[in-house]
Design an enzyme around this catalytic site. Structure first.
Site, PDB file in Angstrom:
ATOM      1  N   MET A 158       1.037   2.549  -3.159  1.00 45.24           N
ATOM      2  CA  MET A 158       0.109   3.560  -2.651  1.00 45.24           C
ATOM      3  C   MET A 158      -0.581   3.109  -1.360  1.00 45.24           C
ATOM      4  O   MET A 158      -0.800   3.908  -0.449  1.00 45.24           O
ATOM      5  CB  MET A 158      -0.950   3.867  -3.709  1.00 45.24           C
ATOM      6  CG  MET A 158      -0.383   4.326  -5.061  1.00 45.24           C
ATOM      7  SD  MET A 158       0.547   5.844  -4.944  1.00 45.24           S
ATOM      8  CE  MET A 158      -0.781   7.010  -4.692  1.00 45.24           C
TER       9      MET A 158
ATOM     10  N   LYS B 275     -10.908   5.205  -8.885  1.00 39.87           N
ATOM     11  CA  LYS B 275      -9.918   4.634  -7.967  1.00 39.87           C
ATOM     12  C   LYS B 275     -10.553   3.467  -7.214  1.00 39.87           C
ATOM     13  O   LYS B 275     -11.705   3.550  -6.785  1.00 39.87           O
ATOM     14  CB  LYS B 275      -9.458   5.698  -6.964  1.00 39.87           C
ATOM     15  CG  LYS B 275      -8.579   5.187  -5.826  1.00 39.87           C
ATOM     16  CD  LYS B 275      -7.218   4.656  -6.279  1.00 39.87           C
ATOM     17  CE  LYS B 275      -6.444   4.006  -5.126  1.00 39.87           C
ATOM     18  NZ  LYS B 275      -5.188   3.368  -5.595  1.00 39.87           N
TER      19      LYS B 275
ATOM     20  N   CYS C  72      -4.440  -6.047  -6.007  1.00 39.24           N
ATOM     21  CA  CYS C  72      -3.632  -4.986  -5.409  1.00 39.24           C
ATOM     22  C   CYS C  72      -2.432  -5.602  -4.701  1.00 39.24           C
ATOM     23  O   CYS C  72      -2.600  -6.403  -3.784  1.00 39.24           O
ATOM     24  CB  CYS C  72      -4.424  -4.155  -4.400  1.00 39.24           C
ATOM     25  SG  CYS C  72      -3.342  -2.968  -3.550  1.00 39.24           S
TER      26      CYS C  72
HETATM   27  C1  DHB Z   1      -3.124   0.024  -5.172  1.00 36.09           C
HETATM   28  C2  DHB Z   1      -2.282  -0.520  -6.113  1.00 36.09           C
HETATM   29  C3  DHB Z   1      -2.788  -1.395  -7.035  1.00 36.09           C
HETATM   30  O1  DHB Z   1      -2.017  -1.946  -8.008  1.00 36.09           O
HETATM   31  C4  DHB Z   1      -4.123  -1.705  -6.994  1.00 36.09           C
HETATM   32  O2  DHB Z   1      -4.605  -2.562  -7.886  1.00 36.09           O
HETATM   33  C5  DHB Z   1      -4.962  -1.165  -6.047  1.00 36.09           C
HETATM   34  C6  DHB Z   1      -4.454  -0.293  -5.136  1.00 36.09           C
HETATM   35  C7  DHB Z   1      -2.601   0.941  -4.184  1.00 36.09           C
HETATM   36  O3  DHB Z   1      -1.480   0.718  -3.708  1.00 36.09           O
HETATM   37  O4  DHB Z   1      -3.318   1.877  -3.815  1.00 36.09           O
END
Ligand code: DHB
Length: 311
Positions: free
Chosen positions: A69, A43, A130
């Site tokens: 997220m 993650k 993100c």
């Molecule tokens: C999250 C979503 C993404 O697409 C990413 O690359 C990194 C984090 C998120 O919302 O946690």
């Protein structure tokens, strides 16, 4: 066989999770490490751990997924500790450490300094895409800032890394990002992160389906395959041959995987379909992709990788 060669290592197959799915903690990472996936990625970590956005924040929809997220994660030192233990215990099973930033430029630099100063020597996937941090644009949509950031990182960072990119939709943008990336000794680029800030509406309640940002969120799954293939292909045509490509977006079947490989991908990441189907997706994808190779008379991925026919 489905063996995939990537930055000096031969993996049993090209399949991995996409960061964000099934990779939050050591237990989930162990699940990936012992699955039929060829490798895996953690993650995206920020300097400090985060709870992320209010729920619901990830929803399966018929043709894919929508999420906002908000970078929930256990903090960089957690993933770095896990990675160092993992590389010591299983030096023959390389994986990817994903690193992001919540606060912007300076945190990206600080996070890469922390990795440089650590005992971790493996691959890093620097997430420049993100879409879910309110008020923060995606780094890789700002070509000047991306160039500045990579210049700063390469001034001190000596370990192998690549970047995760958002989708681009214009040939001028393909040209611009490739010109920036080709200035640096990147080991790979990953195309694509989710298609940012889509909106899905429930047709029974006439409401959005996720809570953060008024329902806007990153789109994955079947919706994004043509965009993902275009980005893999367009960047393969523009990047230095020393920069490998990871193909991500819309991989549900062996056929989808085969198409990403035809466009020039070397490794393949699965996010939405892994979330829907669980770890068994990797066994199925291996079986389906191998059947395609056999039907077409190929023995190896190298025989067709990047060899998409045009009219
Ligand atoms: C999250 C979503 C993404 O697409 C990413 O690359 C990194 C984090 C998120 O919302 O946690």
């Amino acid at each position: 066989s489905l063996q995939a060669t990537f930055y000096g290592h031969t993996y049993e197959n090209p399949f991995m999770n996409a960061s964000g799915v099934h990779c939050m903690d050591t237990a989930e990472l162990d699940g990936l490490a012992t699955s039929a996936a060829g490798s895996f990625v953690t993650k995206s970590a920020t300097a400090e751990g985060r709870d992320g956005n209010p729920e619901p924040r990830y929803v399966n929809i018929e043709l894919g997924s929508i999420n906002s997220m908000g970078l929930p994660n256990l903090g960089l030192s957690y993933y770095l500790d896990d990675a160092i233990k993992r590389q010591t215990a299983h030096p023959d099973q390389p994986f990817f450490l994903s690193v992001a930033s919540y606060k912007g430029f300076d945190e990206y630099v600080a996070n890469m300094k922390a990795i440089q100063d650590s005992a971790y020597t493996g691959l890093v996937e620097l997430n420049l895409s993100c879409p879910n941090v309110p008020g923060k644009p995606q780094m890789a949509y700002d070509f000047e800032d991306t160039e500045k950031l990579l210049t700063e990182i390469f001034s001190f960072y000596t370990k192998p890394f690549g970047v995760k990119l958002p989708p681009y939709f214009d040939f001028m943008h393909f040209d611009k990002i490739a010109a920036v990336l080709n200035q640096f000794d990147l080991k790979f680029v990953n195309c694509i992160n989710s298609v940012g800030n889509g909106l899905y509406i429930d047709d029974e309640t006439d409401t959005v389906v996720i809570k953060p940002k008024g329902g806007f969120g990153g789109i994955g799954g079947e919706y994004v395959k043509p965009t993902a293939l275009a980005n893999v292909r367009a960047l393969r045509q523009r990047l230095n041959p020393t920069i490998d490509i990871i193909g991500t977006g819309g991989i549900l079947t062996g056929r989808d995987a085969y198409e990403h490989l035809l466009c020039g991908a070397s490794m393949l990441q699965v996010g939405t379909q892994l979330y829907k189907e669980g770890l068994g997706v990797f066994d199925r994808l291996n079986t389906e992709l191998l059947a395609i190779l056999e039907a077409k008379g190929y023995n190896t991925i190298a025989e067709f990788k990047g060899k998409l026919a045009t009219l």
